[in-house]
Design an enzyme around this catalytic site. Structure first.
Site, mmCIF file in Angstrom:
data_model
loop_
_atom_site.group_PDB
_atom_site.id
_atom_site.type_symbol
_atom_site.label_atom_id
_atom_site.label_comp_id
_atom_site.label_asym_id
_atom_site.label_seq_id
_atom_site.Cartn_x
_atom_site.Cartn_y
_atom_site.Cartn_z
ATOM 1 N N HIS A 200 37.637 45.313 32.015
ATOM 2 C CA HIS A 200 38.549 45.746 33.064
ATOM 3 C C HIS A 200 37.876 45.828 34.440
ATOM 4 O O HIS A 200 38.363 45.299 35.438
ATOM 5 C CB HIS A 200 39.141 47.105 32.685
ATOM 6 C CG HIS A 200 39.883 47.734 33.791
ATOM 7 N ND1 HIS A 200 41.208 47.464 34.033
ATOM 8 C CD2 HIS A 200 39.481 48.549 34.782
ATOM 9 C CE1 HIS A 200 41.582 48.106 35.096
ATOM 10 N NE2 HIS A 200 40.553 48.783 35.566
ATOM 11 N N GLU A 442 46.050 32.823 22.878
ATOM 12 C CA GLU A 442 44.761 33.518 22.977
ATOM 13 C C GLU A 442 44.267 34.037 21.631
ATOM 14 O O GLU A 442 43.299 34.789 21.583
ATOM 15 C CB GLU A 442 44.818 34.632 24.033
ATOM 16 C CG GLU A 442 45.973 35.599 23.906
ATOM 17 C CD GLU A 442 46.026 36.623 25.040
ATOM 18 O OE1 GLU A 442 45.065 36.767 25.801
ATOM 19 O OE2 GLU A 442 47.072 37.295 25.154
ATOM 20 N N ASP A 466 40.350 36.083 25.826
ATOM 21 C CA ASP A 466 40.539 36.590 24.473
ATOM 22 C C ASP A 466 40.298 35.516 23.425
ATOM 23 O O ASP A 466 39.748 35.804 22.369
ATOM 24 C CB ASP A 466 41.956 37.167 24.315
ATOM 25 C CG ASP A 466 42.008 38.594 24.835
ATOM 26 O OD1 ASP A 466 41.107 39.368 24.494
ATOM 27 O OD2 ASP A 466 42.932 38.908 25.609
ATOM 28 N N CYS A 513 44.811 30.574 31.969
ATOM 29 C CA CYS A 513 44.767 31.685 32.919
ATOM 30 C C CYS A 513 43.612 32.639 32.637
ATOM 31 O O CYS A 513 43.493 33.682 33.259
ATOM 32 C CB CYS A 513 46.093 32.437 32.957
ATOM 33 S SG CYS A 513 46.530 33.183 31.381
HETATM 34 C C1 PEP Z 1 42.865 36.103 28.657
HETATM 35 O O1 PEP Z 1 42.734 36.713 27.591
HETATM 36 O O2 PEP Z 1 42.256 35.049 28.907
HETATM 37 C C2 PEP Z 1 43.756 36.617 29.703
HETATM 38 C C3 PEP Z 1 44.031 35.910 30.773
HETATM 39 O O3 PEP Z 1 44.264 37.859 29.528
HETATM 40 P P1 PEP Z 1 43.471 39.223 29.781
HETATM 41 O O4 PEP Z 1 42.151 38.886 30.429
HETATM 42 O O5 PEP Z 1 44.339 40.039 30.658
HETATM 43 O O6 PEP Z 1 43.325 39.747 28.406
HETATM 44 MG MG MG Z 2 44.133 38.227 27.073
#
Ligand code: PEP
Ligand code: MG
Length: 596
Positions: A200, A442, A466, A513
């Protein structure tokens, strides 16, 4: 060199690069020192003074919290400020004050010891609770204890919200509420002992364009307030008490980095197209609505990932449908006619919401997370979907579900979308028409059934952050095993290849993403793998655009063909390095190197 840094020996620490850039400055340590409380008794004739001391510390703490509340309210709105409401409630509890005063009066305890004896009882009760929400309150109580005792002892409270001049913020770890309360202009860099590059704190640092290094293990024990430090967010090096030669080297690197940024921004209005005419959509990832300005100023077309959970985790209570509607609409209106992909709540893992409740989980990343959470809290899910569909009336919106691991989740989520749109129409709300519905890919199981999932959704977006952790069974925040967390592992490339093939077979588009395009190696491989869209943190957009515009699609495809036949991430990295050195040397500037 600073006051305390002069003459000290330079020490280099190696952590995980979490947000690029180089910063120099003094250390500001956040809330990690032990409180110096002793159980020394006081003389009977000091009792009244000690009581007065306690009462004035109580007042001072109350004023501090009230000020913090109004500052946060001005800067981020009432909902964000609510964090301090609950702190005030605990602090002004009359029973707690009375018990403390009794201990001072009757047992002649000093005020700090008396207060901590009383508050520790409450703390233990909360720490032992099964309910995660209530357990979380223990952190609030600890925070208040720290604040009040520091006021009793005449020490300054070192909370991020108290940062008043530019500094390098050093902490064991940073929570969402820490990062919600800081003033960007004062934070030169974040340095934490705990966390991985997709934790985070790392994501927030990147989204704010603040250099950061995480996973430094015990740096916070070595760094003292006002120590001089250099943070290199490219390589993960942190230099404590740097020698003047080291400072010079890093200053030169910093100038080079800034110049590169300036040059890259010139590409803002150019399309992301390869030398042989293959176009890739470039959009931005945002965590809070205000970041939409960065998306625009860095030349991205729309938002490819709106992590809506950040709106939910910085507050104590759930936002209403109208609040969410206004919030999402502000982004949708600002970007129209460019699209905004609104991801439904991805609570869980390291993104904990105080209001969410639930038992402590042994494996939160594999637990009650993302779509699993929203499907079991349909009240919350429906409210969010209603707000998104209403916001969609103001521009172009796509909805995306996180953490899909089985087909049933897609079907259930889609049927709730259908019910919600019916309800809204019946209630005569204006809603967006033709809102596309997509999913994040993911989890390895989603990859395995991607061809089937592709028949039932309008697009895919690969969440590499992920996907890497689940595919390689490597916790994305665990420093000890971070060497395994590698996007270039052939297993990941094979999964992406299969996902792209499944999407295209079904005639839908597929983007990425996660953070994978953040490195030149990741970006080149993703181009060759045939992704239709990249969504990344805004400040990376110009760099990714430059990489796309520097190569042919054909040559990246043949690079990927070779990469898919390797057995290790090291071999893939070598192939990409060779490609850069021999074919496109102008891309060498994107390979991070340590100046020391
Ligand atoms: C990911 O898991 O790549 C993603 C974009 O989601 P987050 O980083 O919010 O888990
Ligand atoms: Mg994710």
């Amino acid at each position: 060199m600073g006051e305390t840094g002069a003459g000290k020996k330079e020490i280099i620490f190696n952590g995980i690069p979490a947000s690029p850039g180089i910063s120099f400055g003094e250390v500001f340590v956040v809330n990690i020192e032990e409180l110096p409380i002793t159980d020394e008794k006081i003389h009977a004739d000091r009792v009244e003074d000690e009581i007065k001391l306690f009462q004035s510390a109580l007042k001072a703490t109350e004023m501090e919290l009230t000020k913090l509340h109004s500052r946060l309210q001005d800067e981020m709105g009432e909902e964000h400020a609510k964090i301090f409401d609950s702190h005030l409630l605990i602090l002004t509890d009359e029973v707690m004050a009375k018990e403390t005063l009794d201990l001072i009066r009757k047992k002649h305890l000093n005020a700090s010891f008396a207060f901590s004896t009383v508050i520790d009882k409450t703390l233990t009760i909360f720490e032992d609770m099964k309910d995660e929400y209530l357990k979380e309150r223990a952190e609030d109580i600890r925070d208040i204890k720290r604040r009040l005792i520091r006021n009793l002892l005449g020490q300054k409270v070192e909370g991020l919200a108290n940062l008043r001049k530019k500094a390098i913020v050093v902490a064991r770890s940073l929570t969402p509420s820490d990062t919600a309360a800081f003033k960007k202009k004062y934070v030169l860099a974040f340095v934490t002992d705990i966390g991985g590059s997709t934790s985070h704190a790392a994501i927030i640092a990147r989204s704010q364009g603040i250099p950061a290094v995480v996973g430094l293990e015990d740096f916070s024990r070595h760094a003292k307030p006002y120590d001089q430090v250099i943070v290199d967010g490219f390589t993960g090096q942190v230099v404590l008490h740097p020698a003047s030669e080291t400072v010079k080297l890093y200053k030169r690197a910093q100038v080079k980095f800034r110049e590169m940024e300036r040059q890259l921004l010139k590409l803002k209005d150019y399309p992301a197209v390869t030398l042989d005419g293959h176009t890739i959509e470039l959009s931005g990832n945002i965590e809070i609505a205000d970041e939409v300005e960065d998306v625009i100023s860095h030349g991205a077309k729309g938002v490819g990932l709106f992590r809506t959970e950040y709106f939910f985790i910085v507050r104590d209570t759930l936002p209403s449908e109208d609040e969410q509607y206004k919030y999402y609409s502000s982004v949708v209106k600002r970007l129209a006619p460019d699209p905004v992909i609104v991801r439904t709540l991805d609570i869980g893992g390291d993104k904990i919401a105080k209001w969410a409740g639930g038992e402590k989980e042994d494996n939160p990343f594999m637990g009650w997370r993302g779509i699993r959470f929203t499907l079991s809290r349909k009240d919350i899910f429906r409210t969010q979907l209603r707000a998104i569909y209403r916001a969609a009336a103001h521009g172009r919106v796509r909805i995306m579900f996180p953490m899909i691991s089985v087909m049933d989740e897609v079907r259930m989520a889609r049927s709730i979308c259908a019910e919600v749109t019916e309800d809204l129409k019946r209630e005569r709300y204006k809603i967006g028409e033709n809102v596309e519905i997509g999913i994040m890919i993911e989890t390895p199981s989603a990859v395995a059934i991607a061809d089937r999932l592709g028949r039932e959704v309008d697009f895919f977006s690969i969440g590499t952050n992920d996907l890497i952790q689940y595919a390689l069974a490597v916790d994305r925040g665990n420093r000890r095993i971070s060497y395994l967390y590698d996007a270039l592992n052939p297993s990941i490339l094979l999964m992406i290849r299969d996902t792209v093939a499944a999407a295209h077979k079904n005639g839908i588009w597929v983007g990425v993403c996660g953070e994978m395009p953040a490195s030149v190696h990741g970006a080149l491989v993703l181009i060759g793998l045939g992704l239709d869209e990249f969504s990344a943190i805004s400040y990376l957009i110009p760099e990714i655009k430059k990489i796309i515009r520097s190569v042919t699609y054909d040559e990246t495809r043949s690079l990927v063909r070779k990469a898919l036949n390797t057995a290790t991430a090291g071999e893939v990295r070598q192939l990409v390095n060779d490609f850069i050195y021999y074919k496109r040397p102008e891309l060498r500037e994107f390979i991070p190197e340590s100046p020391s």
